[in-house]
Write an enzyme that holds these catalytic residues in place. Structure first.
Site, mmCIF file in Angstrom:
data_model
loop_
_atom_site.group_PDB
_atom_site.id
_atom_site.type_symbol
_atom_site.label_atom_id
_atom_site.label_comp_id
_atom_site.label_asym_id
_atom_site.label_seq_id
_atom_site.Cartn_x
_atom_site.Cartn_y
_atom_site.Cartn_z
ATOM 1 N N CYS A 12 0.870 -1.171 0.000
ATOM 2 C CA CYS A 12 0.000 0.000 0.000
ATOM 3 C C CYS A 12 0.908 1.222 0.000
ATOM 4 C CB CYS A 12 -0.976 -0.006 1.172
ATOM 5 S SG CYS A 12 -0.220 0.209 2.778
ATOM 6 N N CYS A 85 -4.381 -0.527 -1.809
ATOM 7 C CA CYS A 85 -4.695 0.895 -1.857
ATOM 8 C C CYS A 85 -6.133 1.088 -2.338
ATOM 9 C CB CYS A 85 -3.723 1.618 -2.771
ATOM 10 S SG CYS A 85 -3.572 0.833 -4.374
ATOM 11 N N CYS A 93 -1.849 3.599 -6.251
ATOM 12 C CA CYS A 93 -1.321 2.289 -5.876
ATOM 13 C C CYS A 93 0.165 2.211 -6.204
ATOM 14 C CB CYS A 93 -2.048 1.174 -6.625
ATOM 15 S SG CYS A 93 -3.632 0.761 -5.920
#
Length: 165
Positions: A12, A85, A93
């Site tokens: 993430c 994400c 992302c």
């Protein structure tokens, strides 16, 4: 795929909540078939206490939780990358440039939750529950019958099936 254990990197942006929870769940629930790692494209440098608290409520104690950069894992042999994400919230992302199967399970970032302590804890709990359900479904799949594309397709189907639950 017969790789044992299958190393899954959860990516993430900040590597402080969702990816930390994912890594801990993989290592706790993966029954030595799966090994979890996590990293971020712009790591915060610290693990969010809410992530550690939700894991503790579920009896999971991560080995050495740390917010780290994707660059720190450049020498790792990764079998699958899961990005978590939240593109729906406009979050960028991370991009892993290696030739590794990639899967996207977009989840809201509980680090941005606002409200009472109970409401914030509920946001972390929701993230935990969503990741646990998806990972349990992935762990139930026989990897012996899947190639890399099949694994990604299976993971995408799991996400679609559980997206609204």
């Amino acid at each position: 795929m017969q790789l044992q254990p299958v190393t899954i990197l959860v990516l993430c942006t900040g590597n402080s909540c969702r990816s930390i929870i994912g890594e801990a769940l993989i290592n706790a629930l993966g029954e030595d078939r799966f090994r979890g790692l996590s990293a971020g494209s712009h790591p915060t440098g610290q693990v969010n206490p809410g992530a550690l608290a939700v894991l503790a409520r579920h009896g999971i104690t991560p080995a050495n939780p740390a917010s780290k950069s994707m660059d720190d894992l450049a020498d790792e042999d990764i079998d699958l990358i899961i990005t978590v994400c939240d593109s729906a919230a406009g979050e960028a992302c991370p991009v892993w440039l290696g030739d590794v199967p990639k899967l996207h399970w977009g989840l809201p970032d509980p680090a941005h939750a606002q409200g009472t302590d109970e409401e914030i804890a509920a946001a972390f709990e929701a993230t935990y529950q969503q990741l646990e359900k998806r990972l349990q479904a992935l762990f139930a799949v026989s990897l012996d019958d899947l190639n890399e594309k099949g694994l990604v397709a299976c993971g995408e189907q799991i996400h679609r099936d559980l997206e609204d639950h």
